[in-house]
Design an enzyme around this catalytic site. Structure first.
Site, PDB file in Angstrom:
ATOM      1  N   LYS A   1       6.101  -5.779  -4.757  1.00 52.44           N
ATOM      2  CA  LYS A   1       4.936  -4.930  -5.011  1.00 52.44           C
ATOM      3  C   LYS A   1       4.643  -4.789  -6.498  1.00 52.44           C
ATOM      4  O   LYS A   1       3.495  -4.766  -6.909  1.00 52.44           O
ATOM      5  CB  LYS A   1       5.118  -3.556  -4.359  1.00 52.44           C
TER       6      LYS A   1
ATOM      7  N   LYS B   1       3.821 -11.799   6.231  1.00 55.49           N
ATOM      8  CA  LYS B   1       3.885 -10.578   7.047  1.00 55.49           C
ATOM      9  C   LYS B   1       2.491  -9.981   7.201  1.00 55.49           C
ATOM     10  O   LYS B   1       1.729  -9.951   6.225  1.00 55.49           O
ATOM     11  CB  LYS B   1       4.807  -9.582   6.322  1.00 55.49           C
TER      12      LYS B   1
ATOM     13  N   LYS C   1      -1.234  -4.453   5.151  1.00 58.57           N
ATOM     14  CA  LYS C   1      -2.565  -3.989   4.744  1.00 58.57           C
ATOM     15  C   LYS C   1      -2.894  -4.397   3.310  1.00 58.57           C
ATOM     16  O   LYS C   1      -4.047  -4.465   2.937  1.00 58.57           O
ATOM     17  CB  LYS C   1      -2.683  -2.474   4.888  1.00 58.57           C
TER      18      LYS C   1
HETATM   19  N1  AQP Z   1       4.095  -6.949   9.813  1.00 57.87           N
HETATM   20  C1  AQP Z   1       4.968  -6.072  10.285  1.00 57.87           C
HETATM   21  N2  AQP Z   1       5.721  -6.380  11.350  1.00 57.87           N
HETATM   22  C2  AQP Z   1       6.610  -5.492  11.860  1.00 57.87           C
HETATM   23  N3  AQP Z   1       6.776  -4.240  11.370  1.00 57.87           N
HETATM   24  C3  AQP Z   1       6.041  -3.881  10.308  1.00 57.87           C
HETATM   25  N4  AQP Z   1       5.968  -2.736   9.587  1.00 57.87           N
HETATM   26  C4  AQP Z   1       5.034  -2.881   8.594  1.00 57.87           C
HETATM   27  N5  AQP Z   1       4.505  -4.121   8.656  1.00 57.87           N
HETATM   28  C5  AQP Z   1       5.103  -4.765   9.703  1.00 57.87           C
HETATM   29  C6  AQP Z   1       6.755  -1.532   9.883  1.00 57.87           C
HETATM   30  O1  AQP Z   1       5.851  -0.453  10.031  1.00 57.87           O
HETATM   31  C7  AQP Z   1       6.539   0.753   9.690  1.00 57.87           C
HETATM   32  C8  AQP Z   1       5.682   1.594   8.779  1.00 57.87           C
HETATM   33  O2  AQP Z   1       5.699   0.965   7.509  1.00 57.87           O
HETATM   34  P1  AQP Z   1       4.923   1.448   6.263  1.00 57.87           P
HETATM   35  O3  AQP Z   1       4.725   2.900   6.302  1.00 57.87           O
HETATM   36  O4  AQP Z   1       5.525   0.792   5.069  1.00 57.87           O
HETATM   37  O5  AQP Z   1       3.575   0.783   6.629  1.00 57.87           O
HETATM   38  P2  AQP Z   1       2.600   0.040   5.806  1.00 57.87           P
HETATM   39  O6  AQP Z   1       2.628   0.592   4.420  1.00 57.87           O
HETATM   40  O7  AQP Z   1       1.355   0.109   6.596  1.00 57.87           O
HETATM   41  O8  AQP Z   1       3.166  -1.436   5.828  1.00 57.87           O
HETATM   42  P3  AQP Z   1       2.437  -2.605   5.141  1.00 57.87           P
HETATM   43  O9  AQP Z   1       1.161  -2.942   5.766  1.00 57.87           O
HETATM   44  O10 AQP Z   1       3.471  -3.670   5.052  1.00 57.87           O
HETATM   45  O11 AQP Z   1       2.123  -2.011   3.733  1.00 57.87           O
HETATM   46  P4  AQP Z   1       2.194  -2.681   2.381  1.00 57.87           P
HETATM   47  O12 AQP Z   1       1.202  -3.773   2.406  1.00 57.87           O
HETATM   48  O13 AQP Z   1       1.838  -1.573   1.446  1.00 57.87           O
HETATM   49  O14 AQP Z   1       3.589  -3.187   2.226  1.00 57.87           O
HETATM   50  C9  AQP Z   1       7.859   0.341   9.051  1.00 57.87           C
HETATM   51  O15 AQP Z   1       8.915   0.526   9.964  1.00 57.87           O
HETATM   52  C10 AQP Z   1       7.659  -1.119   8.743  1.00 57.87           C
HETATM   53  O16 AQP Z   1       8.874  -1.835   8.775  1.00 57.87           O
END
Ligand code: AQP
Length: 332
Positions: free
Chosen positions: A114, A197, A200
């Site tokens: 990040k 992965k 968002k």
């Molecule tokens: N692609 C994924 N597959 C499986 N599990 C996932 N999680 C996130 N992406 C995947 C799981 O969702 C839970 C909440 O995670 P978070 O609060 O970190 O969610 P997020 O910020 O919406 O995740 P993103 O999209 O991956 O955000 P960024 O882009 O900011 O990194 C967790 O249990 C996570 O493992």
């Protein structure tokens, strides 16, 4: 025997949860509340580690609550709360920061990924210390099991290391938690780039499936999902990452096995298969989306559910803070 404790959290950083959040984490939360003493939190303090707009943070916190309820989290079975309403998270978070080594914190790959996107100078200190706050989130509740996606594995390991070190140095204080990470579905991939992965903050919007998007938008995205060479619908992560991802999604939502799906689509083309995945996803989330939008009409009701959960969480969390403080020699 008392039930084992489960804790997990989700950030209110988007207008909708995506399919990865649901399949990797929240779906397991719903199942685990039947058999465990479950604590689920909307981790708004974690959301502050990146640029936030106050109006959006408020809206997204309430939208997260509405989605969790619509997806099946029951406030009668689970303690559903907001992290910032339980100040003990900050208290234990600081202790965790003081227990973690700078070197071990620097090895966290999520921070490296990040911060490299925004440039290290633009990254906030809170983004660096995020895993220590997360360790505090988990250890506060004497948690046994943490249902998360694959991307959180390293943070759970760090939590276990800090807890073990604290216990051996200052006396038994924390339960040592285990990650609950699925074998299939712990990492849902972007449907336009099945090597990345679903997330968002990376990839194109076209590869991200938001559960609150309209059925039309999501059906269209699935119909243009990237597929692989060949014609056969077969699970093969190396040769067919796109089809394998779609098979994982279909199986998780339809309850069918991957082998049954391979048989069902034998001799049919990718087009038919993508249409079927689109239908399964859209029909699964249609009533959930409607329910979440309805819940959002009554903010006061959502807030009162969260207040109730936070009150319970505070009382449980305080016991651990007292124990940790006492063992550290802090005068109570
Ligand atoms: N692609 C994924 N597959 C499986 N599990 C996932 N999680 C996130 N992406 C995947 C799981 O969702 C839970 C909440 O995670 P978070 O609060 O970190 O969610 P997020 O910020 O919406 O995740 P993103 O999209 O991956 O955000 P960024 O882009 O900011 O990194 C967790 O249990 C996570 O493992």
């Amino acid at each position: 025997m008392s039930k084992k404790r489960v804790l997990s959290g989700i950030q209110p950083t988007s207008d909708s949860f995506h399919l990865g959040n649901y399949l990797g984490a929240v779906k397991q939360w719903v199942d685990l509340q039947e058999t465990h003493d479950a604590f689920y939190c909307i981790v708004d303090l974690h959301a502050l580690t990146v640029e936030t707009d106050p109006k959006l943070l408020r809206k997204r916190t309430l939208t997260s609550a509405a989605q969790l309820l619509a997806l099946g989290i029951s406030p009668e079975k689970s303690t559903l709360f907001v992290q910032s309403q339980v100040p003990q998270h900050n208290q234990l978070g600081w202790i965790m920061e003081c227990m973690a080594g700078f070197g071990e914190a620097s090895r966290m790959t999520q921070f490296k990924d990040k911060s490299s996107k925004a440039g290290a100078d633009a990254a906030r200190v809170g983004l660096f210390t995020y895993p220590m706050l997360m360790a505090g989130d988990i250890l506060l509740y004497q948690t046994n099991l943490v249902p998360v996606g694959e991307d959180q594995r390293q943070h759970i390991e760090l939590t276990r290391d800090i807890a073990g070190r604290f216990n051996s140095k200052y006396g038994e204080t924390f339960a040592i938690p285990e990650g609950f990470i699925l074998k299939q579905g712990a990492k849902i991939f972007d449907i336009q780039d099945p090597t990345a992965k679903m997330s968002k903050s990376s990839g194109s919007g076209a590869g991200l499936i938001d559960i609150l998007d309209t059925p039309e938008v999501n059906a269209k995205k699935f119909k243009s999902a990237v597929t692989d060479a060949g014609r056969e619908v077969k699970f093969d992560l190396v040769e067919k990452p796109g089809i394998s991802n779609l098979l994982t999604i279909h199986a998780a939502l339809s309850g069918k096995s991957i082998a049954d799906l391979e048989n069902e689509f034998a001799g049919k083309g990718y087009g038919d298969f993508k249409g079927a995945v689109a239908e399964v996803v859209v029909e699964y989330f249609r009533p959930i989306r409607a329910h979440a939008l309805e819940l959002l009409q009554d903010e006061a009701h959502l807030i009162s559910i969260l207040h109730k959960g936070s009150e319970k969480a505070r009382s449980v969390a305080q016991i651990t803070v007292d124990k940790a403080y006492k063992n550290l020699g802090i005068v109570l």
